[in-house]
Design an enzyme around this catalytic site. Structure first.
Site, PDB file in Angstrom:
ATOM      1  N   ARG A  32      27.688   8.711 -28.380  1.00 44.49           N
ATOM      2  CA  ARG A  32      28.732   9.291 -27.539  1.00 44.49           C
ATOM      3  C   ARG A  32      28.967   8.427 -26.294  1.00 44.49           C
ATOM      4  O   ARG A  32      29.292   8.901 -25.226  1.00 44.49           O
ATOM      5  CB  ARG A  32      28.398  10.735 -27.137  1.00 44.49           C
ATOM      6  CG  ARG A  32      28.188  11.653 -28.332  1.00 44.49           C
ATOM      7  CD  ARG A  32      28.439  13.120 -28.015  1.00 44.49           C
ATOM      8  NE  ARG A  32      27.668  13.594 -26.883  1.00 44.49           N
ATOM      9  CZ  ARG A  32      27.849  14.794 -26.301  1.00 44.49           C
ATOM     10  NH1 ARG A  32      28.767  15.616 -26.751  1.00 44.49           N
ATOM     11  NH2 ARG A  32      27.087  15.163 -25.295  1.00 44.49           N
ATOM     12  N   ALA A  68      29.131  10.272 -22.549  1.00 49.34           N
ATOM     13  CA  ALA A  68      28.315  11.485 -22.417  1.00 49.34           C
ATOM     14  C   ALA A  68      27.198  11.332 -21.397  1.00 49.34           C
ATOM     15  O   ALA A  68      26.290  12.162 -21.354  1.00 49.34           O
ATOM     16  CB  ALA A  68      27.737  11.864 -23.774  1.00 49.34           C
ATOM     17  N   LEU A  70      24.067   9.384 -19.082  1.00 53.86           N
ATOM     18  CA  LEU A  70      22.904   8.510 -19.194  1.00 53.86           C
ATOM     19  C   LEU A  70      22.254   8.668 -20.558  1.00 53.86           C
ATOM     20  O   LEU A  70      22.098   9.788 -21.062  1.00 53.86           O
ATOM     21  CB  LEU A  70      21.900   8.863 -18.093  1.00 53.86           C
ATOM     22  CG  LEU A  70      20.582   8.083 -18.054  1.00 53.86           C
ATOM     23  CD1 LEU A  70      20.837   6.621 -17.740  1.00 53.86           C
ATOM     24  CD2 LEU A  70      19.658   8.703 -17.010  1.00 53.86           C
ATOM     25  N   GLY A 115      26.593  10.392 -15.921  1.00 50.79           N
ATOM     26  CA  GLY A 115      26.928   9.010 -15.613  1.00 50.79           C
ATOM     27  C   GLY A 115      28.321   8.624 -16.068  1.00 50.79           C
ATOM     28  O   GLY A 115      28.956   7.728 -15.487  1.00 50.79           O
ATOM     29  N   GLU A 118      30.446   9.570 -13.306  1.00 53.57           N
ATOM     30  CA  GLU A 118      30.260   8.595 -12.231  1.00 53.57           C
ATOM     31  C   GLU A 118      31.077   7.335 -12.500  1.00 53.57           C
ATOM     32  O   GLU A 118      31.702   6.780 -11.590  1.00 53.57           O
ATOM     33  CB  GLU A 118      28.774   8.253 -12.085  1.00 53.57           C
ATOM     34  CG  GLU A 118      27.951   9.418 -11.548  1.00 53.57           C
ATOM     35  CD  GLU A 118      26.495   9.060 -11.324  1.00 53.57           C
ATOM     36  OE1 GLU A 118      26.050   9.089 -10.162  1.00 53.57           O
ATOM     37  OE2 GLU A 118      25.799   8.731 -12.308  1.00 53.57           O
ATOM     38  N   GLU A 138      22.661  17.019 -14.510  1.00 54.70           N
ATOM     39  CA  GLU A 138      21.437  16.514 -13.880  1.00 54.70           C
ATOM     40  C   GLU A 138      20.616  17.625 -13.229  1.00 54.70           C
ATOM     41  O   GLU A 138      19.381  17.596 -13.251  1.00 54.70           O
ATOM     42  CB  GLU A 138      21.788  15.442 -12.831  1.00 54.70           C
ATOM     43  CG  GLU A 138      22.234  14.111 -13.408  1.00 54.70           C
ATOM     44  CD  GLU A 138      23.712  14.060 -13.745  1.00 54.70           C
ATOM     45  OE1 GLU A 138      24.210  12.981 -14.062  1.00 54.70           O
ATOM     46  OE2 GLU A 138      24.388  15.129 -13.709  1.00 54.70           O
ATOM     47  N   GLY A 146      22.544   9.262  -9.718  1.00 52.02           N
ATOM     48  CA  GLY A 146      22.038   8.025  -9.132  1.00 52.02           C
ATOM     49  C   GLY A 146      22.978   6.854  -9.253  1.00 52.02           C
ATOM     50  O   GLY A 146      22.646   5.741  -8.865  1.00 52.02           O
TER      51      GLY A 146
END
Length: 264
Positions: A32, A68, A70, A115, A118, A138, A146
């Site tokens: 993904r 999708a 990290l 992520g 992000e 998260e 992060g």
């Protein structure tokens, strides 16, 4: 036209009459398009080495999802110092997307999670189709964003909405996500890439110095106190209008050779 990329997890091709748009495809459909360090570093290297002919870029994901988040299967145990440096590596890579050489448009579909959100938030324009959904899991996994999400995402949707997402696991669907501010465009399912490419081809026709000002100066002006922002704006306006291309475009408008603004 395709080009060699720094990773098998990314495919790069060029579109437009003059190959002026770089199309960057995340190529991990089986995962993904989950992000690992290799893919993040490949994105950094790609945006640091775009051909000079490129004037805009599109990022999209292969398969059913944009990204999708990290890749938890590759998550390593790190002490605090190692975790700090790992996060800063992501910051440096995504900064090359946000503050790189060209405007970047994200074509979103399916999962835009963690992520992946992000990454999308580092782009300058986001086009979502109706299959898109947004989440920040998260909080429920005992970790924290992060990759710059705590800075970029509140600028799109506000601190309260991001806090709610991370505390409760709230998921936004495509229409609610557009209203919240995740995306500037919402299109029917399967049409995000075509709309993003259309926009990128249009953006690529702008004067490069104006595009640079919008990418690099505008977000900084928005964070400055008003008196500093006005001065920065004046300096940027003076620089942009002094460019030969800007003078040609203004002259064309005054001579009746440029299109006037009108509704679609």
């Amino acid at each position: 036209m395709t080009s060699k990329t720094p990773s098998k997890d990314i495919q790069l091709e060029f579109r437009g009459a003059d190959q002026e748009v770089a199309v960057v495809r995340l190529n991990r459909a089986a995962k993904r398009n989950a992000l690992n360090d290799g893919l993040i570093l490949a994105l950094r290297d790609l945006f640091e080495n775009l051909p000079a002919t490129v004037r805009a870029a599109v990022i999209h994901g292969d398969g059913g999802h944009f990204c999708a988040g990290l890749d938890l299967s590759e998550l390593q145990e790190r002490d605090a110092g190692q975790g700090l440096h790992h996060s800063r590596m992501w910051h440096a890579a995504l900064e090359r997307v946000q503050f790189g050489p060209v405007p970047v448009i994200a074509a979103l579909h399916g999962a835009v999670v963690g992520g992946g959100l992000e990454l999308a938030s580092a782009c300058h324009i986001r086009v979502a189709d109706e299959s898109t959904f947004y989440a920040l899991p998260e909080g429920s996994r005992g970790i924290f964003v992060g990759g710059g999400g705590s800075v970029r995402i509140p600028k799109l949707i506000g601190v309260a909405r991001m806090t709610d997402m991370m505390l409760t696991g709230r998921v936004y669907n495509a229409p609610d996500g557009e209203r919240a501010g995740f995306a500037q465009y919402l299109v029917p399912e399967g049409q995000a890439f075509d709309k993003a490419l259309e926009l990128a081809l249009r953006v690529a026709q702008n004067a490069p110095l104006t595009n640079y000002a919008l990418m690099h100066a505008l977000p900084r002006i928005a964070e400055q106190p008003a008196d500093q922002g006005y001065l920065t704006e004046s300096l940027m306006a003076a620089i942009a209008q002094s460019a030969p291309e800007a003078k040609q475009r203004v002259r064309a408008f005054l001579d009746g050779k440029a299109n006037k603004v009108k509704t679609v």
